[in-house]
Design an enzyme around this catalytic site. Structure first.
Site, PDB file in Angstrom:
ATOM      1  N   TYR A 207      28.169 -19.903  -9.316  1.00  0.00           N
ATOM      2  CA  TYR A 207      29.027 -20.277  -8.184  1.00  0.00           C
ATOM      3  C   TYR A 207      30.348 -19.522  -8.168  1.00  0.00           C
ATOM      4  O   TYR A 207      31.196 -19.770  -7.314  1.00  0.00           O
ATOM      5  CB  TYR A 207      29.346 -21.778  -8.219  1.00  0.00           C
ATOM      6  CG  TYR A 207      28.185 -22.634  -7.802  1.00  0.00           C
ATOM      7  CD1 TYR A 207      27.064 -22.733  -8.609  1.00  0.00           C
ATOM      8  CD2 TYR A 207      28.211 -23.343  -6.611  1.00  0.00           C
ATOM      9  CE1 TYR A 207      25.990 -23.504  -8.244  1.00  0.00           C
ATOM     10  CE2 TYR A 207      27.142 -24.120  -6.233  1.00  0.00           C
ATOM     11  CZ  TYR A 207      26.036 -24.191  -7.051  1.00  0.00           C
ATOM     12  OH  TYR A 207      24.965 -24.956  -6.678  1.00  0.00           O
TER      13      TYR A 207
ATOM     14  N   LYS B 223      19.646 -23.729 -20.168  1.00  0.00           N
ATOM     15  CA  LYS B 223      18.397 -22.960 -20.206  1.00  0.00           C
ATOM     16  C   LYS B 223      18.648 -21.811 -21.192  1.00  0.00           C
ATOM     17  O   LYS B 223      18.492 -20.622 -20.869  1.00  0.00           O
ATOM     18  CB  LYS B 223      18.075 -22.458 -18.785  1.00  0.00           C
ATOM     19  CG  LYS B 223      16.721 -21.826 -18.622  1.00  0.00           C
ATOM     20  CD  LYS B 223      15.607 -22.824 -18.435  1.00  0.00           C
ATOM     21  CE  LYS B 223      14.262 -22.125 -18.367  1.00  0.00           C
ATOM     22  NZ  LYS B 223      13.113 -23.035 -18.402  1.00  0.00           N
TER      23      LYS B 223
ATOM     24  N   ASP C 256      14.739 -27.923 -17.313  1.00  0.00           N
ATOM     25  CA  ASP C 256      13.482 -28.347 -16.656  1.00  0.00           C
ATOM     26  C   ASP C 256      12.943 -29.612 -17.323  1.00  0.00           C
ATOM     27  O   ASP C 256      12.536 -30.570 -16.652  1.00  0.00           O
ATOM     28  CB  ASP C 256      12.431 -27.221 -16.640  1.00  0.00           C
ATOM     29  CG  ASP C 256      12.500 -26.312 -17.851  1.00  0.00           C
ATOM     30  OD1 ASP C 256      13.386 -26.509 -18.697  1.00  0.00           O
ATOM     31  OD2 ASP C 256      11.649 -25.410 -17.974  1.00  0.00           O
TER      32      ASP C 256
ATOM     33  N   ASP D 133      24.553 -29.262 -10.026  1.00  0.00           N
ATOM     34  CA  ASP D 133      24.349 -29.400  -8.588  1.00  0.00           C
ATOM     35  C   ASP D 133      22.942 -29.940  -8.310  1.00  0.00           C
ATOM     36  O   ASP D 133      22.752 -30.916  -7.566  1.00  0.00           O
ATOM     37  CB  ASP D 133      24.529 -28.016  -7.932  1.00  0.00           C
ATOM     38  CG  ASP D 133      24.599 -28.086  -6.423  1.00  0.00           C
ATOM     39  OD1 ASP D 133      24.639 -29.204  -5.883  1.00  0.00           O
ATOM     40  OD2 ASP D 133      24.603 -27.025  -5.781  1.00  0.00           O
TER      41      ASP D 133
END
Ligand code: NAD
Length: 391
Positions: free
Chosen positions: A145, A212, A245, A269
């Site tokens: 972002y 991740k 995930d 988000d």
């Protein structure tokens, strides 16, 4: 749920205390689309608690573009810097106009580095299950972002592709666009420390870092390494990490095992909307952007332009953001009373908007302002505001 304490006069604030020492100066940014109507509804219920506000109304978004030629005029930022607290409606990001997201710009300009989004199931809402109670803490200033992007086909994109190909001996397709994902030690340290402080202050037991790192070793890997270091200095609170995930699946299957989720910007988000879906939708998902220069309270949802001006959408996400604002202003009793009144209106199920109904076209759904009427009536029925438990 609430003890009936007798009806108060129409002019009496249900707070019952006429001698308030503090009036709170708060910047109010109604925003775009449904923003003005849900902010109106929220101002009404906040004032009905008896807490006194001096609202400094500032326009950002579409109206500011028309009036000042920019969606985020400097005087809006100055007002928030001065008051240090703002309540904000959603702001539309014009597609293809060249304007970047005002919401992201505001967080970056004021360095509101922590976005706090509680996910709490209220009885009677369309919850995935009724015992949901966790908090997402999203890093707000960096990650993908950061706004560092190179449009496909431009000389800058071409130049960067050549540089990277030379440095890494890896092929990037020449017709690629590029977005840069910076994650720093400084940014990671302060958000993880914020998560531990939040846990301690709110009697929460565990922080889970979400990442991740198995794929993005130098960004998410750095975030995780820093999170582990910060955890070493905060041993009174449990710490663990989850790959994003897996985190999503775990949240649906075993949400009670999680308490505070500390996430880099993008995962925060996405998980926020997952959380909103678990408690019956965006209409009940509040948020607070917090930094050392102030705090801006806003719902998770956007400006829902197709519903603008229709008195249709749910104002409760902004109302619950208002509850968070009251707590930030140390108006704990009023915050507890308002949250209880909102919870009661949801539980009673009569004066709720379409999104809280089983079917979206349920003719018994009420409008935005009728929800405010019901919350104010519920506050009045409580009578004088009582001390919040545990404060
Ligand atoms: P949105 O959240 O505005 O709306 C998506 C859908 O969710 C709506 O069509 C509606 O069905 C439902 N919804 C949203 N809020 C609701 C409410 N209070 N009550 C009942 N239903 C509700 O998302 P979008 O359509 O992707 O975005 C619209 C605009 O808002 C875009 O320009 C986007 O950039 C902007 N946006 C702003 C913010 C912010 O101001 N912080 C956040 C997200 C999106």
């Amino acid at each position: 749920m609430n003890p009936q304490m007798g009806r108060m006069g129409a002019e009496d604030p249900p707070g019952g205390s006429p001698h308030r020492a503090t009036r709170h100066a708060v910047t109010l940014v109604p925003g775009d689309g449904v923003g003005p109507e849900i902010c109106d509804a929220t101002v009404r219920v906040l004032e009905a608690t008896g807490v006194e506000f001096d609202w400094d109304v500032q326009q950002a978004g579409d109206r500011a573009i028309k009036e000042f030629g920019t969606p985020l005029p400097p005087h809006v930022l100055d007002s928030i810097r001065k008051n240090r607290v703002a309540l904000k409606g959603p702001i539309t990001t014009p597609v293809g106009s060249g304007f970047r997201s005002v919401n992201v710009a505001l967080r970056q300009e004021l360095d509101l580095y922590a976005l706090v989004r509680p996910v709490r199931a209220y009885k009677g809402a369309r919850n995935l299950r009724d015992d949901l109670d966790f908090v997402i803490i999203r890093e707000n200033t960096e990650d993908i972002y950061a706004g560092i992007e190179f449009e496909q086909g431009t000389p800058d994109a071409k130049h960067l592709i050549e540089e990277i190909s030379g440095l890494l001996k890896k092929r990037i397709r020449p017709d690629s666009g590029l977005s840069i994902k910076p994650i720093s030690i400084t940014g990671s340290e302060r958000i993880v420390q914020f998560a531990f402080d939040y846990a301690r202050n709110n009697k929460r037991r565990k922080v889970t870092a979400v990442h991740k790192a198995n794929i993005m070793k130098h960004t998410d890997g750095l975030f995780l390494a820093v999170a582990r270091q910060v955890a070493e200095k905060n041993k009174d609170i449990e710490f663990e990490d989850r790959i994003v995930d897996n985190m999503c699946m775990q949240l649906v299957l075993r949400p009670r095992e999680y308490d505070i989720l500390c996430c880099p910007n993008l995962y925060g988000d996405i998980i926020s909307d997952l959380g909103a879906g678990m408690i019956g939708g965006l209409g009940l998902a509040p948020g607070a952007n917090i930094g050392s220069n102030g705090a801006v309270f806003e719902a998770t949802h956007g400006s829902a332009p197709k519903y603008a001006g229709q008195n249709r959408v749910n104002p409760m996400a902004v109302m619950l953001s208002g509850v968070m604002m009251l707590r930030h202003l140390e108006e704990h009793d009023a915050a507890h009373a308002l949250e209880t009144a909102i919870a009661d209106v949801i539980a009673l199920g009569k004066s709720v908007t379409y999104d809280l109904k089983e079917k979206r076209d349920d003719p018994t759904a009420v409008g935005t302002s009728q929800v405010a009427d019901a919350v104010v009536a519920q506050l009045r029925s409580i009578g004088p505001i009582q001390p919040a438990p545990g404060v």
